[in-house]
Design a protein around this motif. Structure first.
Motif, PDB file in Angstrom:
ATOM      1  N   GLY A 305       0.794  -1.231   0.000  1.00 13.87           N
ATOM      2  CA  GLY A 305       0.000   0.000   0.000  1.00 13.87           C
ATOM      3  C   GLY A 305       0.819   1.269   0.000  1.00 13.87           C
ATOM      4  O   GLY A 305       0.266   2.377  -0.037  1.00 13.87           O
ATOM      5  N   GLN A 306       2.129   1.132   0.032  1.00 12.49           N
ATOM      6  CA  GLN A 306       3.007   2.288   0.000  1.00 12.49           C
ATOM      7  C   GLN A 306       3.252   2.729  -1.448  1.00 12.49           C
ATOM      8  O   GLN A 306       3.138   1.934  -2.383  1.00 12.49           O
ATOM      9  CB  GLN A 306       4.348   1.951   0.658  1.00 12.49           C
ATOM     10  N   PRO A 307       3.596   4.030  -1.654  1.00 18.22           N
ATOM     11  CA  PRO A 307       3.887   4.498  -3.022  1.00 18.22           C
ATOM     12  C   PRO A 307       4.989   3.647  -3.668  1.00 18.22           C
ATOM     13  O   PRO A 307       5.928   3.206  -2.985  1.00 18.22           O
ATOM     14  CB  PRO A 307       4.337   5.945  -2.818  1.00 18.22           C
ATOM     15  N   GLY A 308       4.862   3.420  -4.980  1.00 18.28           N
ATOM     16  CA  GLY A 308       5.829   2.594  -5.697  1.00 18.28           C
ATOM     17  C   GLY A 308       7.220   3.214  -5.703  1.00 18.28           C
ATOM     18  O   GLY A 308       7.385   4.434  -5.692  1.00 18.28           O
ATOM     19  N   GLN A 309       8.218   2.347  -5.702  1.00 19.67           N
ATOM     20  CA  GLN A 309       9.610   2.793  -5.719  1.00 19.67           C
ATOM     21  C   GLN A 309      10.140   2.858  -7.154  1.00 19.67           C
ATOM     22  O   GLN A 309       9.636   2.180  -8.050  1.00 19.67           O
ATOM     23  CB  GLN A 309      10.469   1.822  -4.909  1.00 19.67           C
ATOM     24  N   ALA A 310      11.155   3.700  -7.331  1.00 18.38           N
ATOM     25  CA  ALA A 310      11.784   3.802  -8.652  1.00 18.38           C
ATOM     26  C   ALA A 310      12.420   2.470  -9.036  1.00 18.38           C
ATOM     27  O   ALA A 310      12.999   1.774  -8.195  1.00 18.38           O
ATOM     28  CB  ALA A 310      12.831   4.902  -8.650  1.00 18.38           C
ATOM     29  N   LEU A 311      12.309   2.139 -10.323  1.00 14.64           N
ATOM     30  CA  LEU A 311      12.842   0.861 -10.807  1.00 14.64           C
ATOM     31  C   LEU A 311      14.307   0.963 -11.203  1.00 14.64           C
ATOM     32  O   LEU A 311      15.104   0.058 -10.938  1.00 14.64           O
ATOM     33  CB  LEU A 311      12.008   0.396 -12.007  1.00 14.64           C
ATOM     34  N   PHE A 312      14.676   2.069 -11.854  1.00 10.93           N
ATOM     35  CA  PHE A 312      16.018   2.190 -12.431  1.00 10.93           C
ATOM     36  C   PHE A 312      16.811   3.326 -11.814  1.00 10.93           C
ATOM     37  O   PHE A 312      16.255   4.347 -11.377  1.00 10.93           O
ATOM     38  CB  PHE A 312      15.930   2.448 -13.939  1.00 10.93           C
ATOM     39  N   ASP A 313      18.120   3.160 -11.801  1.00 16.51           N
ATOM     40  CA  ASP A 313      19.082   4.246 -11.583  1.00 16.51           C
ATOM     41  C   ASP A 313      19.771   4.492 -12.915  1.00 16.51           C
ATOM     42  O   ASP A 313      20.284   3.544 -13.540  1.00 16.51           O
ATOM     43  CB  ASP A 313      20.117   3.878 -10.528  1.00 16.51           C
ATOM     44  N   PHE A 314      19.806   5.748 -13.343  1.00 13.05           N
ATOM     45  CA  PHE A 314      20.421   6.080 -14.637  1.00 13.05           C
ATOM     46  C   PHE A 314      21.408   7.214 -14.452  1.00 13.05           C
ATOM     47  O   PHE A 314      21.109   8.221 -13.809  1.00 13.05           O
ATOM     48  CB  PHE A 314      19.341   6.496 -15.643  1.00 13.05           C
ATOM     49  N   ASP A 315      22.613   7.029 -15.029  1.00 14.78           N
ATOM     50  CA  ASP A 315      23.668   8.055 -14.983  1.00 14.78           C
ATOM     51  C   ASP A 315      23.722   8.747 -16.340  1.00 14.78           C
ATOM     52  O   ASP A 315      24.195   8.151 -17.319  1.00 14.78           O
ATOM     53  CB  ASP A 315      25.013   7.415 -14.666  1.00 14.78           C
ATOM     54  N   PRO A 316      23.255  10.000 -16.443  1.00 14.39           N
ATOM     55  CA  PRO A 316      23.245  10.691 -17.750  1.00 14.39           C
ATOM     56  C   PRO A 316      24.641  10.889 -18.335  1.00 14.39           C
ATOM     57  O   PRO A 316      24.787  10.987 -19.553  1.00 14.39           O
ATOM     58  CB  PRO A 316      22.586  12.041 -17.420  1.00 14.39           C
ATOM     59  N   ALA A 317      25.653  10.951 -17.478  1.00 18.12           N
ATOM     60  CA  ALA A 317      27.018  11.198 -17.973  1.00 18.12           C
ATOM     61  C   ALA A 317      27.576   9.973 -18.689  1.00 18.12           C
ATOM     62  O   ALA A 317      28.181  10.086 -19.759  1.00 18.12           O
ATOM     63  CB  ALA A 317      27.926  11.595 -16.817  1.00 18.12           C
ATOM     64  N   THR A 318      27.368   8.812 -18.104  1.00 20.64           N
ATOM     65  CA  THR A 318      27.944   7.590 -18.674  1.00 20.64           C
ATOM     66  C   THR A 318      26.938   6.767 -19.472  1.00 20.64           C
ATOM     67  O   THR A 318      27.322   5.913 -20.273  1.00 20.64           O
ATOM     68  CB  THR A 318      28.516   6.703 -17.558  1.00 20.64           C
ATOM     69  N   GLY A 319      25.647   7.027 -19.230  1.00 21.23           N
ATOM     70  CA  GLY A 319      24.609   6.239 -19.912  1.00 21.23           C
ATOM     71  C   GLY A 319      24.348   4.902 -19.252  1.00 21.23           C
ATOM     72  O   GLY A 319      23.591   4.085 -19.783  1.00 21.23           O
ATOM     73  N   LEU A 320      24.961   4.646 -18.090  1.00 15.64           N
ATOM     74  CA  LEU A 320      24.778   3.368 -17.402  1.00 15.64           C
ATOM     75  C   LEU A 320      23.383   3.285 -16.786  1.00 15.64           C
ATOM     76  O   LEU A 320      22.890   4.239 -16.159  1.00 15.64           O
ATOM     77  CB  LEU A 320      25.833   3.185 -16.321  1.00 15.64           C
ATOM     78  N   LEU A 321      22.766   2.131 -16.939  1.00 14.30           N
ATOM     79  CA  LEU A 321      21.414   1.877 -16.452  1.00 14.30           C
ATOM     80  C   LEU A 321      21.461   0.664 -15.538  1.00 14.30           C
ATOM     81  O   LEU A 321      22.011  -0.376 -15.907  1.00 14.30           O
ATOM     82  CB  LEU A 321      20.477   1.626 -17.629  1.00 14.30           C
ATOM     83  N   ASN A 322      20.873   0.790 -14.333  1.00 14.76           N
ATOM     84  CA  ASN A 322      20.860  -0.324 -13.390  1.00 14.76           C
ATOM     85  C   ASN A 322      19.528  -0.371 -12.656  1.00 14.76           C
ATOM     86  O   ASN A 322      18.881   0.672 -12.440  1.00 14.76           O
ATOM     87  CB  ASN A 322      21.989  -0.173 -12.350  1.00 14.76           C
ATOM     88  N   VAL A 323      19.115  -1.577 -12.277  1.00 13.70           N
ATOM     89  CA  VAL A 323      17.957  -1.721 -11.404  1.00 13.70           C
ATOM     90  C   VAL A 323      18.363  -1.259 -10.011  1.00 13.70           C
ATOM     91  O   VAL A 323      19.455  -1.596  -9.524  1.00 13.70           O
ATOM     92  CB  VAL A 323      17.467  -3.186 -11.377  1.00 13.70           C
ATOM     93  N   ARG A 324      17.486  -0.472  -9.397  1.00 12.76           N
ATOM     94  CA  ARG A 324      17.829   0.119  -8.097  1.00 12.76           C
ATOM     95  C   ARG A 324      18.134  -0.962  -7.071  1.00 12.76           C
ATOM     96  O   ARG A 324      17.395  -1.944  -6.920  1.00 12.76           O
ATOM     97  CB  ARG A 324      16.678   0.999  -7.615  1.00 12.76           C
ATOM     98  N   ALA A 325      19.221  -0.794  -6.367  1.00 14.83           N
ATOM     99  CA  ALA A 325      19.643  -1.772  -5.361  1.00 14.83           C
ATOM    100  C   ALA A 325      18.623  -1.866  -4.241  1.00 14.83           C
ATOM    101  O   ALA A 325      18.080  -0.857  -3.782  1.00 14.83           O
ATOM    102  CB  ALA A 325      21.011  -1.385  -4.805  1.00 14.83           C
ATOM    103  N   GLY A 326      18.336  -3.072  -3.790  1.00 16.09           N
ATOM    104  CA  GLY A 326      17.434  -3.295  -2.670  1.00 16.09           C
ATOM    105  C   GLY A 326      15.968  -3.326  -3.035  1.00 16.09           C
ATOM    106  O   GLY A 326      15.117  -3.567  -2.169  1.00 16.09           O
ATOM    107  N   LEU A 327      15.658  -3.065  -4.311  1.00 18.50           N
ATOM    108  CA  LEU A 327      14.252  -3.059  -4.739  1.00 18.50           C
ATOM    109  C   LEU A 327      13.709  -4.487  -4.737  1.00 18.50           C
ATOM    110  O   LEU A 327      14.353  -5.420  -5.226  1.00 18.50           O
ATOM    111  CB  LEU A 327      14.136  -2.455  -6.136  1.00 18.50           C
ATOM    112  N   THR A 328      12.510  -4.670  -4.150  1.00 23.69           N
ATOM    113  CA  THR A 328      11.856  -5.980  -4.155  1.00 23.69           C
ATOM    114  C   THR A 328      10.608  -5.924  -5.010  1.00 23.69           C
ATOM    115  O   THR A 328      10.099  -4.847  -5.335  1.00 23.69           O
ATOM    116  CB  THR A 328      11.483  -6.411  -2.731  1.00 23.69           C
ATOM    117  N   GLN A 329      10.104  -7.107  -5.340  1.00 23.43           N
ATOM    118  CA  GLN A 329       8.907  -7.172  -6.186  1.00 23.43           C
ATOM    119  C   GLN A 329       7.705  -6.540  -5.497  1.00 23.43           C
ATOM    120  O   GLN A 329       6.790  -6.048  -6.152  1.00 23.43           O
ATOM    121  CB  GLN A 329       8.637  -8.630  -6.601  1.00 23.43           C
TER     122      GLN A 329
END
Length: 447
Positions: A305-329
């Protein structure tokens, strides 16, 4: 002139002609060798002599061959880079395109049971695979940029080496002409060096009265001017890109890479018009996916029932894309109602993001779902166009080579005829000498 001297002049002339025919035959398979001959002239007092040595060449056809090597080197080099990029940007299993399809398909499967833990976890796994696919693609594109930079450095070293060789041979050729000889082999070496240089960068040449050839970059500064030799160099920039310049007589000239022609022009043009825009478009697509999914998930609610968490971390400088650490289903905001975990209103909005339009550099407006297909199609179209130009350049080069060979190339049948004819000439003049000796001996016997 006595009969003996007439016969002797004929044997010497025939011997000189035989030497040239033998030299031509020996160099039948020598690349860049121009056939040679002798020009015979009658003496005013009888007999014959070698008026001059000949080098069979046509400056126009030679320059046409040089001019044809620039486009050939350009499109041939570009072809290899396009092939590599097409392999990197493929649409098969394991590609980013396949990963993006699997990502949205996993979302679609969650819609059949929004509260299913395994389905929600499967979506997280597909998101992680998609992020790794984007990162791997960016790494491979950066690797191709690094390879292009190294290729540019190696090609520049070749340009500098050939320029010094041409200048050195110009000096030796000038000395040869000054001594009254025709330094044919040196000219062949110089012309071969110029031809190789023309494949690396488009050039313009100017023949000097001394026999030297000045060489300039097409539309740019000189590489070889008299005894001066320009030095090309590569400048590396912080963002991984590079540029070219030329220094001559203490003055540095910046060069526009895409207009250089030859291998160097192909490298610079591919990087500037294809590779860098592709890298920027991939980075933009990854950033748009991260931003839109994160904002949409934040508007929904997770299983608790809590607000949804962000799925991705994105670095605009390097273009690296990662799933946010600690995120659960359970943190995925698929529900549109905090009190109804099985609600799929926000999940449907996430699925609909596939049809959202974004603006990609060099492409324009395109949906997220179609972006990679359009990017890959653009590379394929550019590659096909280059292949067509390569075919044309190859035909023009072959035509130029054939035209050059028609004048300067060694013809085995022709040389065989020459050897036979000059051998007969030599033997006939030896007979003249023998007859003259007999007459001389008979005259002495009379007294």
């Amino acid at each position: 002139m006595s009969l003996i001297h007439i016969g002797l002049s004929g044997t010497l002339a025939a011997q000189a002609a035989l030497n040239m025919a033998g030299r031509n035959t020996a160099n039948l398979k020598t690349p860049g060798y121009s056939r040679q001959g002798v020009l015979l002239a009658a003496h005013s007092t009888g007999g014959v002599g070698v008026q001059s040595l000949l080098r069979f060449s046509d400056d126009y056809k030679t320059q046409q061959m040089w001019a044809a090597n620039g486009p050939l080197g350009q499109y041939k080099t570009a072809s290899s880079y396009f092939s590599q990029l097409e392999n990197v940007m493929d649409m098969g299993d394991g590609s980013v395109k396949a990963g993006l399809d699997a990502f949205f398909n996993a979302l679609q499967e969650v819609s059949t049971d929004p509260t299913s833990g395994p389905l929600r976890q499967q979506f997280l796994s597909s998101a992680d695979a998609l992020a790794k696919g984007f990162n791997n693609l960016q790494q491979r594109l950066s690797g191709q940029l690094g390879a292009a930079r190294q290729h540019g450095v190696a090609a520049v070293d070749q340009v500098n080496g050939l320029s010094r060789t041409i200048a050195d041979l110009n000096q030796k050729i000038g000395d040869g002409y000054a001594s009254g000889s025709v330094p044919s082999e040196l000219i062949d070496q110089r012309d071969s060096a110029i031809d190789a240089l023309a494949g690396l960068v488009e050039i313009r040449t100017l023949q000097q009265p001394s026999g030297a050839v000045d060489v300039s970059i097409a539309g740019g500064p000189p590489l070889v001017a008299g005894s001066q030799v320009g030095t090309m160099s590569v400048q590396n920039h912080a963002d991984g890109t590079f540029s070219f310049s030329l220094k001559l007589a203490g003055t540095a000239y910046p060069l526009t890479g895409g207009t250089l022609g030859g291998e160097l022009g192909a490298i610079a043009n591919f990087v500037d018009t294809t590779l860098l825009p592709q890298m920027e478009a991939i980075k933009t697509l990854a950033g748009e996916i991260a931003t839109r999914f994160n904002s949409t998930l934040a508007a929904g609610y997770g299983m608790n029932g809590q607000p949804g968490q962000a799925l991705f971390d994105f670095d605009p400088a390097t273009g690296l894309l990662n799933v946010r650490a600690g995120l659960t289903q359970q943190d995925l905001g698929f529900s549109g109602n905090p009190d109804e975990p099985g609600n799929s209103d926000n999940l449907l909005k996430l699925i609909g993001l596939r049809r959202d339009n974004i603006t990609l550099p060099g492409i324009g407006e395109v949906s997220i779902g179609d972006a990679l297909t359009v990017l890959i199609g653009k590379v394929g179209s550019a590659s096909q166009q280059n292949e067509a130009l390569l075919g044309t350049a190859t035909s023009i080069r072959h035509y130029a080579e054939d035209a050059w060979l028609s004048v300067s190339g060694v013809n085995m049948d022709e040389e065989a005829v020459n050897i036979s004819e000059y051998l007969q000439m030599y033997q006939a003049n030896m007979k003249v000498i023998a007859v003259a000796n007999e007459l001389f001996d008979a005259t002495l016997a009379m007294f």
